[in-house]
Enzyme design. Structure first.
Site: not given
Length: 485
Positions: A307, A313, A315, A347
């Site tokens: 982080s 952290k 993550n 088409r």
């Protein structure tokens, strides 16, 4: 603004940026696929006597994507609505410098939609090889985890709440069940990628005329040189397109599918199924890796998961990106289905054009999800301590279903349903008062009805796993996967 300013490097798409599939589906690779289709068609025409024998070599010499300015082609594509038209002009110009006959052979009997649709199928086939390989890696790793933790007890959760005892091996096996099934769908899709070739309006008229003219002048292939074996008859338009399909490694369709877009939607569905299966794994890992649960954690890698503001952290970025791919994929799939439903005439006007970016985005999302899922599955860390702790926190109520099935009928005393009421009241009292459920249950169920040993057996989560072991064996046998080399 230069070409580099408008290039898409994936800054807003970390789910697929920098992956092998991103490389395989870039503009340069799409350009190469377009050139590969044009070149293979010249080879088919030459082998059938419908082009100069030296044409393939001359065209091959100018069929390297690096010879062409992709940014210029993209800008000029606005003139005709697709990049094939300006590419064709540049390709012919380069081929003409060495061989006017080769330049004349390029694109003969074809139309821009033939080239574009077929090139996208070729691009998809090349990308699917990588996606399937990564899916197989993930399947092999999930299978190994399922077998390794076949007897590791855990608490199952339904609607986010503790439900029954299970094993982590079964949880991993169920992940495998989805991923393995989706990988099989990708294989089926890869095998069904079809050539699209119909000429200007899907009738093969120009090619049929060219083949007929060549036969009348005696320039069509003779037996042994591409004619129908033993007949002496010249090749038909269908024979030529079958050759093209074979040369490109694509399936030969029953008929052109210029406005029948189901080959595209089928591919899109297979890619969506895979991202959904990968997303299920990611969703569970995101939940189970929460600190308060802590049952699993992602593999660590330098520079990943940190982080910018909170250095403590770690993550679960792999799962975050897999989940983002799974959430984005259905939107592109909806575009493909909407385009197929809006196809008009011989088409499609506009609906055909919207497919291109949607299909490429699905390939990239599935490719990104597959690569990250393989890494996640191969390095997933399982905390047996946390699994045991969370199962224990669920308490004996985790086997309340078994108690209702085994103990309640013994308490009916001639009044159907009375035993269930007694057990339900006992559960409610434990939940409201905090009194130990085992003690309350022992008081509610006399020893002459259930001995201490029998009651202990009923409350043992390890003895209420159903067919968990057999399910793991069945699933892992069905989807073995292929580990990394």
């Amino acid at each position: 603004m230069g070409a580099a300013d408008s290039a898409d490097y994936g800054l807003l798409s970390p789910a697929w940026a920098g992956t092998r599939v991103a490389e395989l589906t870039g503009d340069r690779q799409l350009l190469q696929a377009l050139l590969d289709v044009e070149l293979e068609w010249v080879r088919v025409l030459a082998s059938a006597g419908l082009a100069d024998p030296e044409a393939p070599a001359a065209v091959a010499a100018v069929s390297d994507a690096s010879r062409y300015d992709a940014a210029s082609l993209a800008e000029r594509a606005q003139g005709g609505g697709n990049p094939v038209i300006p590419l064709l002009a540049d390709l012919r110009a380069q081929a003409r410098e060495s061989s006017p006959k080769a330049a004349a052979a390029i694109h003969r009997g074809a139309t821009s939609q033939d080239i574009m649709d077929t090139a996208l199928m070729l691009l998809a086939r090349r990308a699917l090889d990588t996606i399937i390989a990564d899916a197989d890696r993930a399947a092999a790793a999930l299978g190994a985890t399922a077998r390794r933790h076949a007897a590791t007890l855990c608490v199952a959760r339904t609607l986010t709440q503790h439900s029954l005892p299970s094993t982590f091996g079964l949880r991993a096996a169920q992940w495998l069940h989805g991923v393995g099934s989706a990988a099989q769908g990708l294989r089926t899709a890869a095998g069904n990628l079809q050539l699209q070739w119909g000429g200007a309006s899907g009738t093969l008229a120009a090619l049929t005329l060219a083949a007929g003219s060549a036969a009348q002048t005696g320039s069509a292939a003779q037996p042994g040189d591409g004619a129908q074996a033993g007949s002496g008859a010249p090749l038909t338009a269908f024979d030529l397109t079958a050759r093209l399909a074979h040369g490109l490694g694509l399936a030969d369709p029953v008929a052109p599918w210029q406005t029948n877009r189901l080959p595209v939607t089928a591919l899109g569905a297979a890619l969506q199924d895979f991202t959904a299966a990968a997303g299920k794994v990611a969703n569970d890992v995101l939940l189970l890796s929460r600190p308060e649960i802590g049952e699993v954690s992602e593999p660590r890698a330098a520079g990943r998961g940190g982080s910018s503001a909170m250095p403590q952290k770690q993550n679960p970025v792999l799962s975050v990106l897999i989940r983002s791919a799974a959430l984005a994929a259905p939107g592109y799939g909806m575009q493909l289905n909407a385009a197929a439903a809006a196809a008009d005439d011989e088409r499609p006007s506009g609906s055909w054009h919207v497919e291109w970016q949607a299909l490429r985005s699905l390939l990239r999302l599935a490719g990104g999800a597959a690569a990250k899922l393989a890494e996640l599955a191969e390095g997933l860390q399982v905390s047996t301590d946390a699994l045991a702790r969370n199962l224990e926190s669920a308490g004996p109520l985790v086997v309340s279903e078994k108690i209702m099935a085994v103990a309640a009928p013994l308490l009916d005393d001639g009044v159907p349903g009375r035993g269930k009421e007694i057990i339900a009241d006992t559960v409610a009292r434990s939940l409201s008062s905090g009194e130990p459920f085992e003690e309350l249950l022992r008081a509610a169920v006399p020893p002459e009805v259930l001995s201490d040993t029998e009651l202990k057996s009923i409350l043992d989560p390890a003895e209420y796993l159903g067919e968990a072991t057999a399910l793991i064996e069945r699933i892992t046998a069905a989807y073995p996967g292929k580990p990394s080399a």
